[in-house]
Design a protein around this motif. Structure first.
Motif, PDB file in Angstrom:
ATOM      1  N   GLY A  74       0.814  -1.210   0.000  1.00  0.00           N
ATOM      2  CA  GLY A  74       0.000   0.000   0.000  1.00  0.00           C
ATOM      3  C   GLY A  74       0.846   1.258   0.000  1.00  0.00           C
ATOM      4  O   GLY A  74       0.545   2.232  -0.695  1.00  0.00           O
ATOM      5  N   SER A  75       1.938   1.238   0.763  1.00  0.00           N
ATOM      6  CA  SER A  75       2.824   2.394   0.816  1.00  0.00           C
ATOM      7  C   SER A  75       3.490   2.625  -0.525  1.00  0.00           C
ATOM      8  O   SER A  75       3.656   3.764  -0.973  1.00  0.00           O
ATOM      9  N   ARG A  76       3.877   1.533  -1.169  1.00  0.00           N
ATOM     10  CA  ARG A  76       4.513   1.649  -2.476  1.00  0.00           C
ATOM     11  C   ARG A  76       3.539   2.226  -3.503  1.00  0.00           C
ATOM     12  O   ARG A  76       3.901   3.080  -4.319  1.00  0.00           O
ATOM     13  N   TYR A  77       2.288   1.787  -3.450  1.00  0.00           N
ATOM     14  CA  TYR A  77       1.271   2.302  -4.360  1.00  0.00           C
ATOM     15  C   TYR A  77       1.055   3.797  -4.120  1.00  0.00           C
ATOM     16  O   TYR A  77       1.027   4.594  -5.064  1.00  0.00           O
ATOM     17  N   ALA A  78       0.932   4.180  -2.843  1.00  0.00           N
ATOM     18  CA  ALA A  78       0.704   5.588  -2.510  1.00  0.00           C
ATOM     19  C   ALA A  78       1.896   6.439  -2.933  1.00  0.00           C
ATOM     20  O   ALA A  78       1.745   7.562  -3.418  1.00  0.00           O
ATOM     21  N   GLU A  79       3.098   5.893  -2.767  1.00  0.00           N
ATOM     22  CA  GLU A  79       4.310   6.609  -3.145  1.00  0.00           C
ATOM     23  C   GLU A  79       4.311   6.912  -4.635  1.00  0.00           C
ATOM     24  O   GLU A  79       4.649   8.015  -5.059  1.00  0.00           O
ATOM     25  N   GLN A  80       3.903   5.952  -5.450  1.00  0.00           N
ATOM     26  CA  GLN A  80       3.899   6.169  -6.882  1.00  0.00           C
ATOM     27  C   GLN A  80       2.807   7.144  -7.298  1.00  0.00           C
ATOM     28  O   GLN A  80       2.985   7.925  -8.230  1.00  0.00           O
ATOM     29  N   LEU A  81       1.663   7.104  -6.606  1.00  0.00           N
ATOM     30  CA  LEU A  81       0.631   8.092  -6.900  1.00  0.00           C
ATOM     31  C   LEU A  81       1.141   9.489  -6.593  1.00  0.00           C
ATOM     32  O   LEU A  81       0.951  10.426  -7.358  1.00  0.00           O
ATOM     33  N   ASP A  82       1.814   9.660  -5.463  1.00  0.00           N
ATOM     34  CA  ASP A  82       2.374  10.948  -5.095  1.00  0.00           C
ATOM     35  C   ASP A  82       3.417  11.369  -6.110  1.00  0.00           C
ATOM     36  O   ASP A  82       3.482  12.528  -6.519  1.00  0.00           O
ATOM     37  N   LEU A  83       4.257  10.437  -6.525  1.00  0.00           N
ATOM     38  CA  LEU A  83       5.312  10.743  -7.474  1.00  0.00           C
ATOM     39  C   LEU A  83       4.735  11.232  -8.794  1.00  0.00           C
ATOM     40  O   LEU A  83       5.213  12.209  -9.375  1.00  0.00           O
ATOM     41  N   ALA A  84       3.699  10.575  -9.284  1.00  0.00           N
ATOM     42  CA  ALA A  84       3.097  10.984 -10.551  1.00  0.00           C
ATOM     43  C   ALA A  84       2.470  12.370 -10.446  1.00  0.00           C
ATOM     44  O   ALA A  84       2.651  13.220 -11.331  1.00  0.00           O
ATOM     45  N   ALA A  85       1.733  12.611  -9.372  1.00  0.00           N
ATOM     46  CA  ALA A  85       1.062  13.902  -9.204  1.00  0.00           C
ATOM     47  C   ALA A  85       2.066  15.033  -9.018  1.00  0.00           C
ATOM     48  O   ALA A  85       1.974  16.088  -9.667  1.00  0.00           O
ATOM     49  N   GLU A  86       3.038  14.819  -8.134  1.00  0.00           N
ATOM     50  CA  GLU A  86       4.045  15.838  -7.898  1.00  0.00           C
ATOM     51  C   GLU A  86       4.925  16.014  -9.129  1.00  0.00           C
ATOM     52  O   GLU A  86       5.338  17.126  -9.470  1.00  0.00           O
ATOM     53  N   GLY A  87       5.208  14.896  -9.815  1.00  0.00           N
ATOM     54  CA  GLY A  87       6.024  14.962 -11.010  1.00  0.00           C
ATOM     55  C   GLY A  87       5.374  15.792 -12.099  1.00  0.00           C
ATOM     56  O   GLY A  87       6.037  16.558 -12.802  1.00  0.00           O
TER      57      GLY A  87
END
Length: 257
Positions: A74-87
């Motif tokens: 779950g943390s890995r999934y959330a991290e990638q969502l954050d990365l895409a949005a912030e990116g």
């Protein structure tokens, strides 16, 4: 569509019972709710517990709760969502400064996936899309991400893999690729000239998470008609600045490197 694997489906059914608000479940409860044989439920619970997706409740060996592996996923999934949005936000800011196409990409196996993209406003610009995959060895972002891997992991990802050419300038020799990765590792910047597209050159910089690990790369792509040595140096600085800004949004500070 491929055939669904019954055993995997049942294991996921067990895990999804916890989405219904239950903190703990016993084998009889799982058996009743999923209408599965007791032996099957016992095997599923034992397997999930062995892989840390479930753990037994202290003092209640017959009851199970979610294990650490579900948290990690779950943390890995959330991290990638954050990365895409912030990116996407940082890519937009960099693109507004240089008016060239900006990407953010991550590594999957020996390929890169573009998770964010902002176009140049020029009539002549790189044509691409978020979600696109390319061979890592043909791209600046890919070379940077491969260069950040531990040697053993790099070997595993490249072992037995043919370095397919996308253009006449693509690297197809493993030794040449490793030399290019060494340069990228030393500079902290990767450049590719018409290696993935015969009309485009690109420069990329690393994006780090809060632990300092390289998790993505930010690149600026430019048609060769607008590419000069002076422009390359300017874009390298902009890419590095954008990558640092995105790293900061992910919780990284330059002093951690």
């Amino acid at each position: 569509m491929g055939r669904l694997v019954p055993a995997v489906t049942r294991a996921l059914d067990v895990l999804e019972l916890f989405l219904q608000g239950e903190g703990t479940l016993s084998a009889p409860e799982v058996t009743r709710r999923l209408q599965l044989p007791r032996t099957t439920v016992h095997e599923l619970l034992t397997t999930l517990a062995a892989r840390s997706y479930l753990v037994t409740v202290p003092g209640q060996p017959g009851r199970y709760r979610l294990g650490v592996r579900t948290y990690q996923l779950g943390s890995r999934y959330a991290e990638q969502l954050d990365l895409a949005a912030e990116g996407q936000q940082v890519a937009r800011e960099v693109a507004e400064t240089c008016d060239e196409t900006v990407h953010v990409a991550i590594l999957e196996g020996a390929e890169v996936i573009y998770i964010a993209k902002v176009d140049s406003t020029h009539a002549v610009r790189m044509v691409s899309a978020a979600g696109r995959k390319l061979p890592a060895h043909c791209t600046a972002v890919g070379k940077l991400l491969l260069a950040a891997l531990p040697e053993a992991e790099l070997d595993a990802r490249l072992e037995g893999r043919e370095l397919v050419a996308m253009t006449g300038n693509s690297i197809t020799d493993p030794g040449e690729l490793r030399s290019a990765l060494a340069v990228a590792r030393k500079r902290g910047i990767a450049v590719e000239h018409r290696e993935s597209n015969p009309d485009v050159s690109c420069v990329a910089a690393p994006v780090r998470d809060r632990s300092g690990r390289v998790v993505a790369a930010l690149s600026i792509s430019v048609p060769v008609t607008r590419w000069t040595e002076e422009r390359e140096a300017e874009l390298a600085r902009l890419a590095a600045g954008g990558a640092d800004a995105l790293s900061g949004r992910l919780g990284h500070h330059r002093s951690q490197v």
